[in-house]
Motif scaffolding. Structure first.
Motif, PDB file in Angstrom:
ATOM      1  N   ILE A  92       0.798  -1.226   0.057  1.00  0.00           N
ATOM      2  CA  ILE A  92       0.031   0.062   0.190  1.00  0.00           C
ATOM      3  C   ILE A  92       0.843   1.410   0.060  1.00  0.00           C
ATOM      4  CG2 ILE A  92      -1.687   1.412   1.437  1.00  0.00           C
ATOM      5  CD1 ILE A  92      -2.802  -1.515   2.117  1.00  0.00           C
ATOM      6  N   THR A  93       1.867   1.277   0.685  1.00  0.00           N
ATOM      7  CA  THR A  93       2.909   2.319   0.547  1.00  0.00           C
ATOM      8  C   THR A  93       3.509   2.560  -0.519  1.00  0.00           C
ATOM      9  OG1 THR A  93       3.396   2.087   3.181  1.00  0.00           O
ATOM     10  CG2 THR A  93       4.889   3.241   1.911  1.00  0.00           C
ATOM     11  N   ARG A  94       3.918   1.327  -1.193  1.00  0.00           N
ATOM     12  CA  ARG A  94       4.353   1.668  -2.480  1.00  0.00           C
ATOM     13  C   ARG A  94       3.380   2.171  -3.403  1.00  0.00           C
ATOM     14  NH1 ARG A  94       6.242  -3.177  -2.513  1.00  0.00           N
ATOM     15  NH2 ARG A  94       4.565  -4.223  -3.778  1.00  0.00           N
ATOM     16  N   GLY A  95       2.005   1.684  -3.474  1.00  0.00           N
ATOM     17  CA  GLY A  95       1.078   2.180  -4.388  1.00  0.00           C
ATOM     18  C   GLY A  95       0.889   3.657  -3.976  1.00  0.00           C
ATOM     19  N   VAL A  96       0.722   4.026  -2.955  1.00  0.00           N
ATOM     20  CA  VAL A  96       0.592   5.597  -2.720  1.00  0.00           C
ATOM     21  C   VAL A  96       1.605   6.392  -3.199  1.00  0.00           C
ATOM     22  CG1 VAL A  96      -0.088   7.417  -0.863  1.00  0.00           C
ATOM     23  CG2 VAL A  96      -1.034   5.144  -0.751  1.00  0.00           C
ATOM     24  N   LEU A  97       2.965   5.908  -2.780  1.00  0.00           N
ATOM     25  CA  LEU A  97       4.109   6.682  -3.276  1.00  0.00           C
ATOM     26  C   LEU A  97       4.234   6.680  -4.996  1.00  0.00           C
ATOM     27  CD1 LEU A  97       7.003   5.402  -0.899  1.00  0.00           C
ATOM     28  CD2 LEU A  97       6.101   7.654  -1.269  1.00  0.00           C
ATOM     29  N   SER A  98       3.763   5.586  -5.596  1.00  0.00           N
ATOM     30  CA  SER A  98       3.628   5.441  -7.055  1.00  0.00           C
ATOM     31  C   SER A  98       2.721   6.673  -7.519  1.00  0.00           C
ATOM     32  CB  SER A  98       3.217   4.066  -7.482  1.00  0.00           C
ATOM     33  OG  SER A  98       4.406   3.291  -7.174  1.00  0.00           O
ATOM     34  N   SER A  99       1.452   6.643  -6.754  1.00  0.00           N
ATOM     35  CA  SER A  99       0.369   7.632  -7.030  1.00  0.00           C
ATOM     36  C   SER A  99       1.184   9.053  -7.173  1.00  0.00           C
ATOM     37  CB  SER A  99      -0.761   7.678  -6.136  1.00  0.00           C
ATOM     38  OG  SER A  99      -1.377   6.291  -6.252  1.00  0.00           O
ATOM     39  N   PHE A 100       1.616   9.503  -6.077  1.00  0.00           N
ATOM     40  CA  PHE A 100       2.103  10.676  -5.883  1.00  0.00           C
ATOM     41  C   PHE A 100       3.292  10.938  -7.045  1.00  0.00           C
ATOM     42  CE2 PHE A 100       0.867  10.793  -1.355  1.00  0.00           C
ATOM     43  CZ  PHE A 100       0.196  12.081  -1.590  1.00  0.00           C
ATOM     44  N   ASN A 101       3.901   9.972  -7.264  1.00  0.00           N
ATOM     45  CA  ASN A 101       5.255  10.122  -8.388  1.00  0.00           C
ATOM     46  C   ASN A 101       4.734  10.175  -9.764  1.00  0.00           C
ATOM     47  OD1 ASN A 101       7.767   9.800  -9.324  1.00  0.00           O
ATOM     48  ND2 ASN A 101       7.261   7.895 -10.036  1.00  0.00           N
ATOM     49  N   CYS A 102       3.609   9.299 -10.208  1.00  0.00           N
ATOM     50  CA  CYS A 102       2.921   9.545 -11.272  1.00  0.00           C
ATOM     51  C   CYS A 102       2.097  10.694 -11.610  1.00  0.00           C
ATOM     52  CB  CYS A 102       1.944   8.329 -11.691  1.00  0.00           C
ATOM     53  SG  CYS A 102       1.085   8.081 -13.173  1.00  0.00           S
ATOM     54  N   LEU A 103       1.583  11.372 -10.679  1.00  0.00           N
ATOM     55  CA  LEU A 103       0.740  12.707 -10.740  1.00  0.00           C
ATOM     56  C   LEU A 103       1.690  13.907 -10.975  1.00  0.00           C
ATOM     57  CD1 LEU A 103      -1.491  12.121  -7.767  1.00  0.00           C
ATOM     58  CD2 LEU A 103      -2.333  12.522 -10.104  1.00  0.00           C
ATOM     59  N   ILE A 104       3.049  13.809 -10.447  1.00  0.00           N
ATOM     60  CA  ILE A 104       4.028  14.614 -10.718  1.00  0.00           C
ATOM     61  C   ILE A 104       4.782  14.426 -12.109  1.00  0.00           C
ATOM     62  CG2 ILE A 104       6.411  15.353 -10.136  1.00  0.00           C
ATOM     63  CD1 ILE A 104       4.486  16.875  -8.233  1.00  0.00           C
ATOM     64  N   SER A 105       5.064  13.222 -12.427  1.00  0.00           N
ATOM     65  CA  SER A 105       5.663  13.364 -13.659  1.00  0.00           C
ATOM     66  C   SER A 105       4.812  13.364 -14.996  1.00  0.00           C
ATOM     67  CB  SER A 105       6.222  11.701 -13.687  1.00  0.00           C
ATOM     68  OG  SER A 105       5.202  10.539 -13.567  1.00  0.00           O
ATOM     69  N   LYS A 106       3.602  13.198 -14.516  1.00  0.00           N
ATOM     70  CA  LYS A 106       2.564  13.223 -15.771  1.00  0.00           C
ATOM     71  C   LYS A 106       2.184  14.752 -15.973  1.00  0.00           C
ATOM     72  CE  LYS A 106       2.887   9.111 -17.240  1.00  0.00           C
ATOM     73  NZ  LYS A 106       3.637   8.597 -18.654  1.00  0.00           N
ATOM     74  N   GLY A 107       2.461  15.578 -14.903  1.00  0.00           N
ATOM     75  CA  GLY A 107       2.159  17.153 -14.996  1.00  0.00           C
ATOM     76  C   GLY A 107       0.703  17.425 -14.430  1.00  0.00           C
TER      77      GLY A 107
END
Length: 476
Positions: free
Chosen positions: A418-433
């Motif tokens: 779950i921690t990995r999933g939430v971190l991935s969410s934040f990362n994707c939201l930034i990387s995709k603008g």
């Protein structure tokens, strides 16, 4: 003289679909009794005959078996046109059908299953969508009972011909059961329905578990709402402690559900067609700043009683995972998805309804994998948090607090996932603008200090993870 099909008030215009069926019946009424004509109809004549036969079945229960035999004798398209008519009647007319016609609609649906008619699965899905969550009127409970009975009585045929429609039944009845069991103690009419829904859901989970897996992670979300029921407590124990009991090769535990995104078609099952039309209008035509009267109308039509609040989590799930706006709409002044969800959250009066709505908003965050999940599923939550600062900062604080509660407590056995999933969410939201910085959340003085600190620490984990991925392997 043709019998009435609909209950229509004196001031209402006649429905065009009902009118076309009635006109076809009046035109061919003399040909709808044996002996039937032996001539082969043209394509147009065939369609008119199908309309006439359907009207006869719905309005003449005493002649229904004769009409269905007539249909069997003339059918030339695998019943595709006839089933399409039934879908239209279900979507457009079901609420206004006289009681006898509603009974006949369910009867003829069963007949279509028996002959494996082309598109009968879509017809069953249409009936499922007409059962409204949080609606305890006699008509709605009757429809739910009849549809559940149909799924159970036609189990073998459905399993052989269209097994995936059983997964639609599973999603719908798990969700409806959560509403029904909450009030069954004060509504004796619900007891038999609840038993029927439990029977179907357990039959799916115990006998066709491999199909349940295809639904994906939202099965677990729905099962949570039933954890207090002994029948589902046993299912939970087996999911956690004894996954091999389900007899599905390769199933090792709940993580397999978590890793599978639930298809958008399942969320449509809890959104009646007319509600879908009104939601899509709100999200594609109404401009930000002019939405209040549209929202007030929507609330008065669909959320008018306390029991109807449970629909909010279904609407949030629909908005996040099914309604993905075009680039043109995103860049326009149309009310964004996050604003509608913010309004819906304010509409929640009961704590458990609010918690379920927030879980619906964040659920895909918990298991997000950019390779398999969709950015648009997680976009509304972050924009709601960011755009609520500073004017509606209580929403931001509430959502951030809830997100970290999920990370810490949702499933301790899978906390790392779950921690990995939430971190991935934040990362994707930034990387995709979607957003360019989290500073508005980590630096704003109106956000609770503990939440700011927790978020900043959490995001450092994201940066560390990215740095680790980019680090070269082996000697430099």
């Amino acid at each position: 003289m043709a019998a009435n099909l609909l209950r229509i008030a004196t001031h209402e215009a006649e429905n065009q679909l009902a009118l076309s069926l009635r006109q076809a019946f009046l035109l061919l009424e003399s040909n709808l009794r044996p002996p039937f004509p032996l001539t082969i109809p043209t394509s147009e004549e065939y369609q008119v005959l199908n309309c006439a036969i359907l009207y006869g079945i719905l309005t003449q229960p005493h002649h229904a078996k004769t009409h269905i035999k007539h249909l069997h004798a003339v059918v030339s398209d695998g019943y595709a046109f006839f089933v399409n008519l039934l879908v239209q009647v279900t979507n457009e007319l079901l609420e206004k059908l006289v009681d006898s016609a509603r009974n006949q609609l369910l009867w003829v649906t069963g007949e279509m299953v028996d002959v494996s008619a082309v598109g009968f699965d879509a017809l069953l899905v249409s009936l499922l969508r007409q059962v409204v969550g949080g609606d305890f009127t006699d008509g709605n409970l009757w429809l739910c009972f009849e549809v559940a009975t149909l799924f159970l009585s036609k189990w073998d045929s459905l399993l052989e011909e269209e097994p995936m429609v059983l997964t639609s039944g599973l999603y719908a009845f798990l969700r409806l059961l959560a509403d029904h069991c909450r009030v069954s103690s004060r509504n004796s009419k619900l007891e038999a329905l609840v038993r029927l829904e439990i029977e179907f859901c357990l039959k799916m989970l115990r006998e066709q578990f491999h199909l349940c897996l295809k639904v994906g992670r939202d099965v677990i979300r729905l099962l949570q709402d039933l954890h207090h029921m002994p029948e589902f407590q046993a299912v939970w124990r087996d999911l956690v402690l004894n996954p091999t009991v389900f007899g599905t090769s390769g199933f090792l535990g709940i993580a397999q559900f978590y890793s599978t995104r639930t298809s958008s078609r399942y969320f449509l099952l809890r959104i009646p067609p007319m509600m879908e039309t009104h939601l899509r209008f709100l999200l594609t035509q109404v401009k930000l700043g002019g939405q209040k009267r549209h929202q007030a109308w929507f609330a008065s039509k669909y959320l008018f009683s306390p029991d109807r609040e449970t629909l909010i989590c279904d609407i949030v799930r629909f908005i996040c995972c099914t309604h993905h706006p075009t680039k043109e709409i995103i860049q326009s002044d149309i009310i964004p998805r996050w604003a509608v969800i913010g309004w819906l959250l304010k509409f929640c009066r009961k704590n458990y309804v609010e918690a379920n709505a927030k879980l619906a908003l964040f659920y895909n965050w918990l298991f997000f994998d950019e390779r398999a999940d969709k950015l648009m599923d997680i976009e509304p939550a972050v924009l709601l948090m960011v755009c609520s600062v500073p004017k509606y900062v209580e929403i931001t604080n509430s959502l951030l607090e809830f997100l970290f509660l999920l990370v810490d407590n949702y499933d301790m056995e899978h906390k790392e996932m779950i921690t990995r999933g939430v971190l991935s969410s934040f990362n994707c939201l930034i990387s995709k603008g979607v957003i360019h910085t989290f500073d508005v959340l980590t630096s704003s003085g109106v956000i609770f200090p503990l939440l700011r600190e927790r978020l900043a620490t959490f995001l450092l984990g994201m940066k560390a993870g990215i740095a680790k991925e980019l680090r070269p392997i082996g000697p430099s």
